[in-house]
Design a protein around this motif. Structure first.
Motif, mmCIF file in Angstrom:
data_model
loop_
_atom_site.group_PDB
_atom_site.id
_atom_site.type_symbol
_atom_site.label_atom_id
_atom_site.label_comp_id
_atom_site.label_asym_id
_atom_site.label_seq_id
_atom_site.Cartn_x
_atom_site.Cartn_y
_atom_site.Cartn_z
ATOM 1 N N LEU A 1 -1.083 1.956 -6.639
ATOM 2 C CA LEU A 1 -1.537 2.647 -5.199
ATOM 3 C C LEU A 1 -1.361 1.663 -4.209
ATOM 4 O O LEU A 1 -1.300 1.496 -3.129
ATOM 5 N N ALA A 2 -2.102 0.390 -4.674
ATOM 6 C CA ALA A 2 -2.248 -1.004 -3.700
ATOM 7 C C ALA A 2 -1.801 -1.855 -4.583
ATOM 8 O O ALA A 2 -2.374 -2.266 -5.505
ATOM 9 N N GLU A 3 -1.288 -3.078 -4.049
ATOM 10 C CA GLU A 3 -1.005 -4.237 -4.699
ATOM 11 C C GLU A 3 -1.475 -5.401 -3.832
ATOM 12 O O GLU A 3 -0.928 -5.485 -2.426
ATOM 13 N N PHE A 4 -2.268 -6.359 -4.043
ATOM 14 C CA PHE A 4 -2.678 -7.429 -2.984
ATOM 15 C C PHE A 4 -1.738 -8.585 -3.353
ATOM 16 O O PHE A 4 -1.171 -8.770 -4.253
ATOM 17 N N LEU B 1 -4.941 7.994 2.870
ATOM 18 C CA LEU B 1 -5.460 6.623 3.292
ATOM 19 C C LEU B 1 -6.720 6.756 4.068
ATOM 20 O O LEU B 1 -6.834 7.229 4.862
ATOM 21 N N LEU C 1 0.753 -1.503 -0.076
ATOM 22 C CA LEU C 1 -0.062 -0.029 0.121
ATOM 23 C C LEU C 1 0.990 1.410 0.018
ATOM 24 O O LEU C 1 1.811 1.399 0.756
ATOM 25 N N GLN D 1 -2.794 -1.771 6.318
ATOM 26 C CA GLN D 1 -1.219 -1.939 6.482
ATOM 27 C C GLN D 1 -1.038 -2.914 5.663
ATOM 28 O O GLN D 1 -1.765 -3.790 5.555
ATOM 29 N N GLU D 2 0.223 -3.186 5.356
ATOM 30 C CA GLU D 2 0.533 -4.558 4.559
ATOM 31 C C GLU D 2 0.137 -5.705 5.518
ATOM 32 O O GLU D 2 0.571 -5.666 6.672
ATOM 33 N N ALA E 1 -11.622 -1.441 -2.247
ATOM 34 C CA ALA E 1 -11.122 -2.790 -2.544
ATOM 35 C C ALA E 1 -11.709 -3.508 -3.531
ATOM 36 O O ALA E 1 -11.224 -4.416 -4.160
ATOM 37 N N VAL F 1 -10.212 1.994 0.590
ATOM 38 C CA VAL F 1 -8.951 2.043 1.186
ATOM 39 C C VAL F 1 -8.196 3.143 1.135
ATOM 40 O O VAL F 1 -7.087 3.479 2.026
#
Length: 197
Positions: free
Chosen positions: A14-17, A151, A1, A164-165, A189, A175
């Protein structure tokens, strides 16, 4: 994130799952595709070999039939017993040629059906791989425009705070925000949309 307050450009991550499970599936599916391709090649080689053997057997049977028919022409000059033996051989040869021709056509159909089944399996695996790769892309959320990251607070471990991660996010859960000058966009999300079925 991405960290809170960071300025981002369009298309920046921006974010990686977590993509580990899908990457494993991709590798497994790629291996199955390679194996399926080899199986199709082996099957095609076996079909060619079997067909050549059947054609050779059919040629031998036709040669025996021609020989038996030639012996029948000698009928008037041969004894009755020899003539009857030649007629029996000719009937057997005719039946064998007919049987081989009939079974050959059925075997061609069966081989084509088997090969088609393996080709369909390969196509199904390729579609699965394509779907998995699309899902991999959906596990990465990119910035739709330039802006500064804000955030969102989420409920975690009994309190509110930014994600958070390692946190598990639910579909539709905000998110972060990426404010523009006059409006703000919320990145949810559910931007992660996968074809699990």
């Amino acid at each position: 994130l991405i960290p809170n307050g960071k300025r981002v450009a369009q298309d920046e991550i921006l974010a990686e799952f977590d993509r580990t499970a899908i990457l494993d599936e991709v590798r497994e599916t790629e291996a199955k595709i390679a194996e399926s391709g080899h199986q199709i090649e082996e099957k095609q080689a076996q079909i060619r070999s079997d067909r050549a053997k059947r054609e050779s057997t059919a040629q031998e049977a036709k040669a025996e039939l021609q020989k038996a028919q030639l012996q029948l022409r000698k009928g008037p000059i041969l004894s009755e017993l020899d003539r009857l033996k030649n007629e029996a051989k000719a009937k057997t040869a005719i039946a064998r040629v007919a049987s081989l021709e009939k079974s050959h056509s059925f075997r061609i159909q069966a081989e084509a059906a088997t090969l088609k089944g393996q080709e369909l399996k390969l196509e199904r695996l390729k579609l699965t791989l394509e779907r998995l790769r699309r899902n991999l892309d959906r596990l990465v959320i990119r910035s739709p425009h330039d802006g500064m990251v804000a955030l969102e607070n989420v409920f975690r471990s009994g309190s509110m705070g930014p994600a958070q991660e390692g946190d598990q996010m639910n579909s539709g859960q905000p998110v972060l925000r990426l404010p523009l000058t006059k409006s703000a966009k919320i990145v949810h999300a559910n931007a992660l949309r996968t074809d699990w079925n």
